[in-house]
Design a protein around this motif. Sequence first.
Motif, PDB file in Angstrom:
ATOM      1  N   LYS A  62      -4.407   4.145   0.557  1.00 46.30           N
ATOM      2  CA  LYS A  62      -3.509   3.174   1.182  1.00 46.30           C
ATOM      3  C   LYS A  62      -3.040   3.630   2.560  1.00 46.30           C
ATOM      4  O   LYS A  62      -2.172   2.992   3.173  1.00 46.30           O
ATOM      5  CB  LYS A  62      -2.323   2.916   0.271  1.00 46.30           C
ATOM      6  CG  LYS A  62      -2.726   2.189  -1.016  1.00 46.30           C
ATOM      7  CD  LYS A  62      -1.560   2.016  -1.980  1.00 46.30           C
ATOM      8  CE  LYS A  62      -2.023   1.234  -3.220  1.00 46.30           C
ATOM      9  NZ  LYS A  62      -0.952   1.126  -4.237  1.00 46.30           N
ATOM     10  N   GLY A  63      -3.593   4.733   3.038  1.00 46.09           N
ATOM     11  CA  GLY A  63      -3.281   5.195   4.374  1.00 46.09           C
ATOM     12  C   GLY A  63      -1.930   5.850   4.532  1.00 46.09           C
ATOM     13  O   GLY A  63      -1.386   5.928   5.639  1.00 46.09           O
ATOM     14  N   ALA A  64      -1.362   6.373   3.445  1.00 44.72           N
ATOM     15  CA  ALA A  64      -0.036   6.998   3.510  1.00 44.72           C
ATOM     16  C   ALA A  64      -0.055   8.249   4.378  1.00 44.72           C
ATOM     17  O   ALA A  64      -1.040   8.989   4.408  1.00 44.72           O
ATOM     18  CB  ALA A  64       0.444   7.347   2.100  1.00 44.72           C
ATOM     19  N   ASP A  65       1.051   8.457   5.100  1.00 45.70           N
ATOM     20  CA  ASP A  65       1.192   9.689   5.886  1.00 45.70           C
ATOM     21  C   ASP A  65       2.415  10.504   5.469  1.00 45.70           C
ATOM     22  O   ASP A  65       2.618  11.618   5.947  1.00 45.70           O
ATOM     23  CB  ASP A  65       1.250   9.387   7.388  1.00 45.70           C
ATOM     24  CG  ASP A  65       2.384   8.437   7.773  1.00 45.70           C
ATOM     25  OD1 ASP A  65       3.374   8.321   7.025  1.00 45.70           O
ATOM     26  OD2 ASP A  65       2.275   7.791   8.840  1.00 45.70           O
ATOM     27  N   LEU A  88      -3.420  17.390   1.944  1.00 50.05           N
ATOM     28  CA  LEU A  88      -4.037  16.150   2.407  1.00 50.05           C
ATOM     29  C   LEU A  88      -3.521  15.712   3.774  1.00 50.05           C
ATOM     30  O   LEU A  88      -3.798  14.592   4.220  1.00 50.05           O
ATOM     31  CB  LEU A  88      -3.804  15.047   1.369  1.00 50.05           C
ATOM     32  CG  LEU A  88      -4.434  15.306  -0.005  1.00 50.05           C
ATOM     33  CD1 LEU A  88      -4.023  14.241  -0.996  1.00 50.05           C
ATOM     34  CD2 LEU A  88      -5.954  15.391   0.099  1.00 50.05           C
ATOM     35  N   GLY A  89      -2.755  16.585   4.441  1.00 44.34           N
ATOM     36  CA  GLY A  89      -2.297  16.291   5.786  1.00 44.34           C
ATOM     37  C   GLY A  89      -1.158  15.293   5.862  1.00 44.34           C
ATOM     38  O   GLY A  89      -1.001  14.596   6.879  1.00 44.34           O
ATOM     39  N   MET A  90      -0.338  15.235   4.814  1.00 50.36           N
ATOM     40  CA  MET A  90       0.794  14.321   4.776  1.00 50.36           C
ATOM     41  C   MET A  90       2.105  15.096   4.814  1.00 50.36           C
ATOM     42  O   MET A  90       2.144  16.292   4.507  1.00 50.36           O
ATOM     43  CB  MET A  90       0.740  13.453   3.515  1.00 50.36           C
ATOM     44  CG  MET A  90      -0.553  12.661   3.353  1.00 50.36           C
ATOM     45  SD  MET A  90      -0.566  11.754   1.789  1.00 50.36           S
ATOM     46  CE  MET A  90      -2.273  11.195   1.722  1.00 50.36           C
ATOM     47  N   ALA A 137      12.185   5.221   2.668  1.00 51.88           N
ATOM     48  CA  ALA A 137      10.869   4.652   2.937  1.00 51.88           C
ATOM     49  C   ALA A 137      10.973   3.490   3.924  1.00 51.88           C
ATOM     50  O   ALA A 137      10.140   3.358   4.836  1.00 51.88           O
ATOM     51  CB  ALA A 137      10.218   4.191   1.635  1.00 51.88           C
ATOM     52  N   SER A 138      11.996   2.651   3.770  1.00 53.14           N
ATOM     53  CA  SER A 138      12.181   1.520   4.687  1.00 53.14           C
ATOM     54  C   SER A 138      12.454   1.999   6.106  1.00 53.14           C
ATOM     55  O   SER A 138      11.943   1.423   7.082  1.00 53.14           O
ATOM     56  CB  SER A 138      13.338   0.633   4.198  1.00 53.14           C
ATOM     57  OG  SER A 138      13.020   0.038   2.950  1.00 53.14           O
ATOM     58  N   GLN A 139      13.255   3.053   6.212  1.00 50.25           N
ATOM     59  CA  GLN A 139      13.535   3.620   7.540  1.00 50.25           C
ATOM     60  C   GLN A 139      12.261   4.156   8.190  1.00 50.25           C
ATOM     61  O   GLN A 139      12.029   3.983   9.387  1.00 50.25           O
ATOM     62  CB  GLN A 139      14.581   4.728   7.411  1.00 50.25           C
ATOM     63  CG  GLN A 139      15.961   4.227   7.003  1.00 50.25           C
ATOM     64  CD  GLN A 139      16.903   5.365   6.616  1.00 50.25           C
ATOM     65  OE1 GLN A 139      16.513   6.531   6.596  1.00 50.25           O
ATOM     66  NE2 GLN A 139      18.143   5.019   6.287  1.00 50.25           N
ATOM     67  N   LEU A 140      11.428   4.821   7.381  1.00 53.10           N
ATOM     68  CA  LEU A 140      10.172   5.356   7.898  1.00 53.10           C
ATOM     69  C   LEU A 140       9.241   4.232   8.349  1.00 53.10           C
ATOM     70  O   LEU A 140       8.596   4.317   9.397  1.00 53.10           O
ATOM     71  CB  LEU A 140       9.487   6.206   6.829  1.00 53.10           C
ATOM     72  CG  LEU A 140      10.171   7.535   6.484  1.00 53.10           C
ATOM     73  CD1 LEU A 140       9.562   8.131   5.224  1.00 53.10           C
ATOM     74  CD2 LEU A 140      10.056   8.527   7.637  1.00 53.10           C
ATOM     75  N   GLU A 141       9.174   3.183   7.557  1.00 60.67           N
ATOM     76  CA  GLU A 141       8.320   2.046   7.904  1.00 60.67           C
ATOM     77  C   GLU A 141       8.755   1.401   9.209  1.00 60.67           C
ATOM     78  O   GLU A 141       7.906   0.965  10.009  1.00 60.67           O
ATOM     79  CB  GLU A 141       8.336   1.020   6.770  1.00 60.67           C
ATOM     80  CG  GLU A 141       7.557   1.463   5.531  1.00 60.67           C
ATOM     81  CD  GLU A 141       7.756   0.554   4.341  1.00 60.67           C
ATOM     82  OE1 GLU A 141       6.933   0.623   3.413  1.00 60.67           O
ATOM     83  OE2 GLU A 141       8.738  -0.226   4.324  1.00 60.67           O
ATOM     84  N   SER A 142      10.075   1.361   9.441  1.00 62.87           N
ATOM     85  CA  SER A 142      10.579   0.765  10.687  1.00 62.87           C
ATOM     86  C   SER A 142      10.171   1.580  11.911  1.00 62.87           C
ATOM     87  O   SER A 142      10.198   1.070  13.040  1.00 62.87           O
ATOM     88  CB  SER A 142      12.105   0.629  10.626  1.00 62.87           C
ATOM     89  OG  SER A 142      12.726   1.909  10.685  1.00 62.87           O
TER      90      SER A 142
END
Length: 325
Positions: A62-65, A88-90, A137-142
Amino acid sequence: MFENYPKANLAFLPTPLEKIERFSSEVGDINIYMKRDDNTGLAMGGNKARKLEFLMGDAKSKGADTILTTGGPQSNHARMTAAAARRLGMEPILVLKGREPAVRQGNLLLDDLLGADVRFVDTKDYGEIHGKMGKIASQLESRGRKPYIIPLGGSTPLGALGYVEAFLEIMNQADEMGINVDYIVNAVGSGGTHAGLLVGAYLSGKDVEIVGISVDAEKGVFQNDIARIATECSRLLNNDREFKPEDIIVFDEYVGEGYGIVNNETVEAITLMARTEGIILGPVYTGKAMSGLIDLIKKGYFKQGSNVVFIHTGGTPALFDKLVK
């Protein structure tokens, strides 16, 4: 069976299945075998590597970082999730329950070594913490990031697939050793391991009793959780088997004063295992579960001469916080 679900290569598998003869002779007339999932190889090992292979595979697809998860201050799951994220580089963010300790040792020390962003929430409610993770998570997405939340213990239907695989692995090893497994015993802290083992037993048609020993909640809570996870995990594998709470075997008599609180019986079990087999158990999960197994043997729960597999789910880093001050 699992081809529809991407996996991250995180664990050294198969882990050994070995008979612990000297320990068995000390505690009763049964044959105890240990599934060495403390040797999965990810950041000092543990059962969570199996769950994380599926969960991190999903996150990667899902392309998570950024990976967020939770647990107690000495969470094995949090430590291993941080390690999996780094591999995994996250970026790992650990939102842990309780107050921040003055000194970081055991798993917390390893969390720091892994460079995890560790945050504490002074609450007894994991629901509150999961809500907090959602806000982070919402803050990161913003900010354009792609977070992925892994619930407590990685105990989701997807994570439980790791222990469907583990059950099949144990059966293959038992066949090679020429033994029939009568019981599999595991420590229950969030229910995913137990659920996966149940699904594995059902799908394989093996008559193996899965016995859980709670290290935290009363058994009714876990019976409901495990039944739900197992049912949903089974559906992931295109099977409509519905597991019911009353079918789930969990003993809650060995929790003691609570999660992570070490009692004399736990210390005695850890000591006996170390001095008979040279195997180190952890104080939060495996030591407490082994104390329960010993008591159940004394009470005659297991058939005389039966073959019992104990899942060593890891957790030894917590020894350096719980037993050493």
